[in-house]
Enzyme design. Sequence first.
Site, PDB file in Angstrom:
ATOM      1  NE  ARG A  91      -1.068   2.543   2.866  1.00  0.00           N
ATOM      2  CZ  ARG A  91      -0.499   3.646   3.326  1.00  0.00           C
ATOM      3  NH1 ARG A  91      -0.431   4.734   2.564  1.00  0.00           N
ATOM      4  NH2 ARG A  91       0.043   3.692   4.529  1.00  0.00           N
ATOM      5  CG  ASP A  92       3.322   4.177   3.055  1.00  0.00           C
ATOM      6  OD1 ASP A  92       3.250   5.088   2.212  1.00  0.00           O
ATOM      7  OD2 ASP A  92       3.701   4.370   4.217  1.00  0.00           O
ATOM      8  CB  CYS A 143       4.875  10.799   1.637  1.00  0.00           C
ATOM      9  SG  CYS A 143       3.395  11.635   2.239  1.00  0.00           S
TER      10      CYS A 143
HETATM   11 ZN    ZN Z   1       3.942   6.047   5.160  1.00  0.00          ZN
END
Ligand code: ZN
Length: 320
Positions: A26-27, A251
């Site tokens: 996911r990340d 991010c």
């Molecule tokens: Zn993260």
Amino acid sequence: MEITSREKIFKMSLPSHVQIVEVGPRDGLQTEPKFIPASDKIALVNALSGTGLAKIEVTSFVHPRTIPQLGDAREVLSGIEKKNGVTYSVLIPNLRGAEMALEVGVDEMRIPVCASETFNQKNVRMSITESLQAIEGIQKISEPAMTPLEVGVALAFGCPFEGEISSEQVTSIVGRLSEMGVTRVSITDPAGIANPVQVKDRISTLLAAFPEIKFSLHLHDTRGMALSSILAAMEVGLATFDSSIGGLGGCPFVPDATGNVVTEDLINMLEEMGIQTNVDLEKLIECSQLAQKLVDRPLVSRILRAGTRQQLIQSHSTSP
Ligand code: ZN
């Protein structure tokens, strides 16, 4: 001899067992520019399921326009082979995401709230208070579904837009979560700005103030301090950490952020220190090689590049 004495020193204050939450699918993948087909994501999650990892964050039910890479969340979550003993979790941004995740079936959901007002606005276009109210709405459907909800308090160590985030601000948000009945909280640093002293200070404060909450720590290794910060957190009693296979990730809202601390580097460090993880490092390295193939570029994993300590010793003992 050297290792025996090192174990003796550290075991006095460190946990004997640590739980790792793998967030790479996911990340890690969410910032990959090249689209990874659902079948490849499923293959990665299935491979990770066979390593002994206790929890895997599979995907995110975020709007496909926000993160196109994870637009196949439903397909990926319903396509993986769920293995007994592994908790499969997903990230959800809002109530709609929670409804979709529960429809497909998931063991746990994680929702972020930022400790920084500015970042929270940029991330979900809501104030912190509005986000907390939204979480209360999600509890109304997660509790009857018996699906645990973990809240990730993001930017808990500082914010690229607001600068310093005080310990009081983090404690105040966790306090409000505690009043709402939240019992699982992840303290996160997507910007990779935490240092070991700050981590030790903040985590020890939270552990003392909220004994009813199970905390975990989610660090990005942007400035190379993630492993040392994990060691600092273990020294004050924390034993659950997020990490990402191969160090995949970044991010979307933090300029030049790198991925989470590398799972295989973390497992290698812990096991060498005599701390149990129940994860098979060799199988994990195969997963890292698979991840590297999927994203088609070298990953930052040190173990992938340098091999394990054991491999180094063996290579020296066999060659003159
Ligand atoms: Zn993260």
